[in-house]
Design a protein around this motif. Structure first.
Motif, PDB file in Angstrom:
ATOM      1  N   THR A 129      41.749  45.195  38.118  1.00  0.00           N
ATOM      2  CA  THR A 129      40.395  44.823  37.722  1.00  0.00           C
ATOM      3  C   THR A 129      39.383  45.820  38.273  1.00  0.00           C
ATOM      4  O   THR A 129      39.593  46.435  39.331  1.00  0.00           O
ATOM      5  CB  THR A 129      40.045  43.401  38.207  1.00  0.00           C
ATOM      6  OG1 THR A 129      38.747  43.034  37.738  1.00  0.00           O
ATOM      7  CG2 THR A 129      40.071  43.299  39.713  1.00  0.00           C
ATOM      8  N   VAL A 164      38.941  42.903  33.119  1.00  0.00           N
ATOM      9  CA  VAL A 164      40.390  42.710  33.230  1.00  0.00           C
ATOM     10  C   VAL A 164      40.988  42.948  31.844  1.00  0.00           C
ATOM     11  O   VAL A 164      40.267  43.004  30.839  1.00  0.00           O
ATOM     12  CB  VAL A 164      40.767  41.291  33.720  1.00  0.00           C
ATOM     13  CG1 VAL A 164      40.222  41.019  35.105  1.00  0.00           C
ATOM     14  CG2 VAL A 164      40.289  40.225  32.727  1.00  0.00           C
ATOM     15  N   ILE A 181      43.673  37.687  36.894  1.00  0.00           N
ATOM     16  CA  ILE A 181      43.586  37.850  38.348  1.00  0.00           C
ATOM     17  C   ILE A 181      44.783  37.192  39.026  1.00  0.00           C
ATOM     18  O   ILE A 181      45.387  37.751  39.957  1.00  0.00           O
ATOM     19  CB  ILE A 181      42.271  37.243  38.880  1.00  0.00           C
ATOM     20  CG1 ILE A 181      41.064  37.975  38.278  1.00  0.00           C
ATOM     21  CG2 ILE A 181      42.226  37.304  40.403  1.00  0.00           C
ATOM     22  CD1 ILE A 181      40.980  39.440  38.625  1.00  0.00           C
TER      23      ILE A 181
END
Length: 359
Positions: free
Chosen positions: A131, A149, A293
């Motif tokens: 990211t 992302v 994430i």
């Protein structure tokens, strides 16, 4: 008793201690380099804006043309109008009929038409595993961030967030996005299309129209403290069709609250429906962002657990994180070909390896 103490110590030494780590524990491990993920052929990196105006996102960039002047550069900003306790404040009259009343003494900038203009905030950049985040303060009480992302191999997702850090003051804000690219068009108020560098003649497997157009899509809602509200965008193109700007409708953000909206960027033809699905109301974009994430958290937890069984020093853990990043960033998924690897971003003409061979 001495025997029991030694035995217990031995047991503790044999059990790997749990690793609690997130992507945000590892900023800029690879430095400022191109980020790829999920087998993407197009990557991103933060780039410094001239004249010390902070960072923007550079990309999507095909790895066969990382130095091309045709690669888009996208900036993020916001304008803020602070609305305090109206009963206790002297309020100015609106500058334009659609503009909110402004608290006397509040700081804001106006463009030539009398509208609130972007603040020109200088955003700082950090690259974490999987990211990229741009972050900055708008004056004293407002924070803006843009974080990218990969939602798939050809669609990236940007979360644009504005936080009102005031303890008591409501704020009205607009999101602003601007970009420089080539052959830009806008099929509607929530979309921008742009050109991408084509693959060279010596890479016939990539020289297709699938890679020659990118699409940026803006969501039609904003989440204010997790409540969804409608959001409209106004997109403007310059006469040469090599730059654009987009401004959102106004969003009221309560004291201590935040407003979040999402953007998708697709770099391969045929991904339009997937990107549109992410931007539907109901939290699909937020879930996709969290999943990206969480996926990288799992990558790191696995490799750091192994590193902890061998050594406890930070240098070993740093190398472990760098290794998993390099491995995942080198993976390529090219339409029409089996999964493969492009070692060290050297270019397809220098070898596109099979994934099994590389492993």
């Amino acid at each position: 008793m001495i025997f029991n103490i030694v035995w217990r110590i031995g047991l503790v030494a044999l059990v790997p201690r749990p690793v609690i780590s997130t992507v945000y524990d590892w900023p800029d491990v690879l430095g400022r380099t191109w980020m790829f993920d999920q087998g993407s052929t197009h990557g991103y990196m933060p780039v410094m804006i001239p004249n010390g105006k902070g960072y923007a996102l550079h990309g999507p960039a095909p790895d066969w043309a990382l130095g091309s002047p045709e690669i888009p550069t996208i900036q993020f900003d916001s304008s803020i109008v602070e609305n305090g306790h109206m009963e206790a404040e002297v309020v100015d009259s609106p500058v334009a009929p659609h503009e909110p009343s402004r608290r006397a003494g509040a700081r804001f900038d106006l463009d030539a038409q009398g509208h609130v203009s972007p603040s020109g905030t200088a955003l700082e950049a950090a690259q974490y595993p999987g990211t990229i985040k741009l972050d900055g303060m708008l004056r004293q009480f407002f924070n803006i961030s843009a974080q990218l992302v990969f939602a798939s191999s050809n669609t990236s997702l940007i979360m644009l967030r504005l936080q009102n850090l005031h303890a008591t003051n409501l704020a009205t804000a607009n999101f602003h996005i601007s970009g420089v690219a080539v052959n830009i068009s806008s099929p509607g108020m929530h979309a921008v299309k742009f050109g991408l560098p084509a693959a060279s003649d010596d890479t016939p497997c990539l020289a297709t129209t699938a890679f020659r157009r990118g699409n940026l899509r803006l969501t039609d809602y904003v989440q204010v403290d997790k409540a969804e509200r409608k959001l409209k965008w106004s997109v403007t193109l310059d006469s040469a069709h090599n730059s654009f700007s987009a401004s959102s409708s106004q969003v009221a953000i309560p004291a201590g609250g935040e407003a979040t909206t999402f953007i998708t960027i697709s770099s391969v033809a045929g991904s339009k429906s997937f990107a549109a699905g992410l931007l539907k109301q109901g939290g699909a974009a937020g879930k996709a962002f969290e999943n990206a994430i969480r996926r990288w958290d799992k990558y790191l937890s696995a490799v750091l657990l192994r590193a902890d069984t061998d050594a406890h020093d930070l240098e070993t853990r740093w190398v472990a994180v760098k290794s998993v990043q390099t491995l995942m960033y080198n993976w390529r998924f090219v339409p029409g070909l089996p999964d493969g690897v492009l070692p060290s971003y050297t270019g397809y003409q220098n070898g596109f390896w099979s994934w099994d061979t590389y492993k």
